[in-house]
Design an enzyme around this catalytic site. Sequence first.
Site, PDB file in Angstrom:
ATOM      1  N   SER A 270       0.716  -1.137   0.030  1.00  0.00           N
ATOM      2  CA  SER A 270       0.037   0.023  -0.100  1.00  0.00           C
ATOM      3  C   SER A 270       0.943   1.005   0.089  1.00  0.00           C
ATOM      4  O   SER A 270       2.062   1.055   0.315  1.00  0.00           O
ATOM      5  CB  SER A 270      -0.891   0.161   1.319  1.00  0.00           C
ATOM      6  OG  SER A 270      -1.583   1.288   1.446  1.00  0.00           O
TER       7      SER A 270
ATOM      8  N   TYR B  58      -3.481  -0.515  10.222  1.00  0.00           N
ATOM      9  CA  TYR B  58      -3.301  -0.974   8.761  1.00  0.00           C
ATOM     10  C   TYR B  58      -1.818  -0.624   8.437  1.00  0.00           C
ATOM     11  O   TYR B  58      -1.349  -1.415   7.850  1.00  0.00           O
ATOM     12  CB  TYR B  58      -4.262  -0.060   7.943  1.00  0.00           C
ATOM     13  CG  TYR B  58      -4.459  -0.320   6.396  1.00  0.00           C
ATOM     14  CD1 TYR B  58      -4.824  -1.248   5.695  1.00  0.00           C
ATOM     15  CD2 TYR B  58      -3.567   0.557   5.709  1.00  0.00           C
ATOM     16  CE1 TYR B  58      -4.903  -1.611   4.633  1.00  0.00           C
ATOM     17  CE2 TYR B  58      -3.578   0.309   4.184  1.00  0.00           C
ATOM     18  CZ  TYR B  58      -4.369  -0.724   3.852  1.00  0.00           C
ATOM     19  OH  TYR B  58      -4.327  -0.846   2.374  1.00  0.00           O
TER      20      TYR B  58
END
Length: 248
Positions: A140, A153
């Site tokens: 990501s 996350y």
Amino acid sequence: MGNRVAVVTGAGSGVGRSAALALLGGGYAVALAGRRREALEETAEMAKGAEALVVPTDVTDPEAVEALFAAVKDKFGRLDTLFNNAGGGAPSTNFGDVEYETWRKVVEVNLNGMFLCANAAYRMMRDQDPQGGRIINNGSISAHAPRPGSAPYTTTKHAISGLTKCISLDGRVHNIVCGQIDIGNAATPMTARMAGGVPQPNGTVMPEPTMDVSNVGNMVLMMANTELSANIQSVMVMASDMPFVGRG
């Protein structure tokens, strides 16, 4: 490039669906893994007759992951590519207010689940003849810089960068390569909230641009089609105008 086999986790929607369709369109036989059978079957139907195998899988369950790769071996005989994609996040929460159960759930999917799938794929690639294959981990933009309130996350995505490098290094002896794709603001259900505004480092909330998710699928296909003598170790694909390059 003919007769290649891939596994895509989280293939029922978003980035996983885009990558699965790109691989199927590129001539791969693809095992579609995810929690929801109906969504996986919808992805298979969108592939218009390409060779897709639907395998409902909870990537946090070691037995389910082993069953997934056993089904791939039974159906196709080998594995060339894993797109290790399944993951999820949590609502934006200041670190002091993050509850352990939220932390645990994100780590269970984003780190433990990705380990289980990569580990099973690695063993299958190591033990098959001819030996070798490619693992592509979904990182990501958060593997490089966090958003406000994203500790669970972001931490897992930083961890995936370490996992990718370890697999890449250990895999050399078995002709297994591993790379990471870091994605920013692909238009999926997961990023739909960005149209209404998301928190920025300076305390404001603003909408952010997104890109068509097909850009991600095309990049995964390119990585998968690279010969094993070369590796795209890390690649970033993002919406051109998103507020990442520069000061927040």
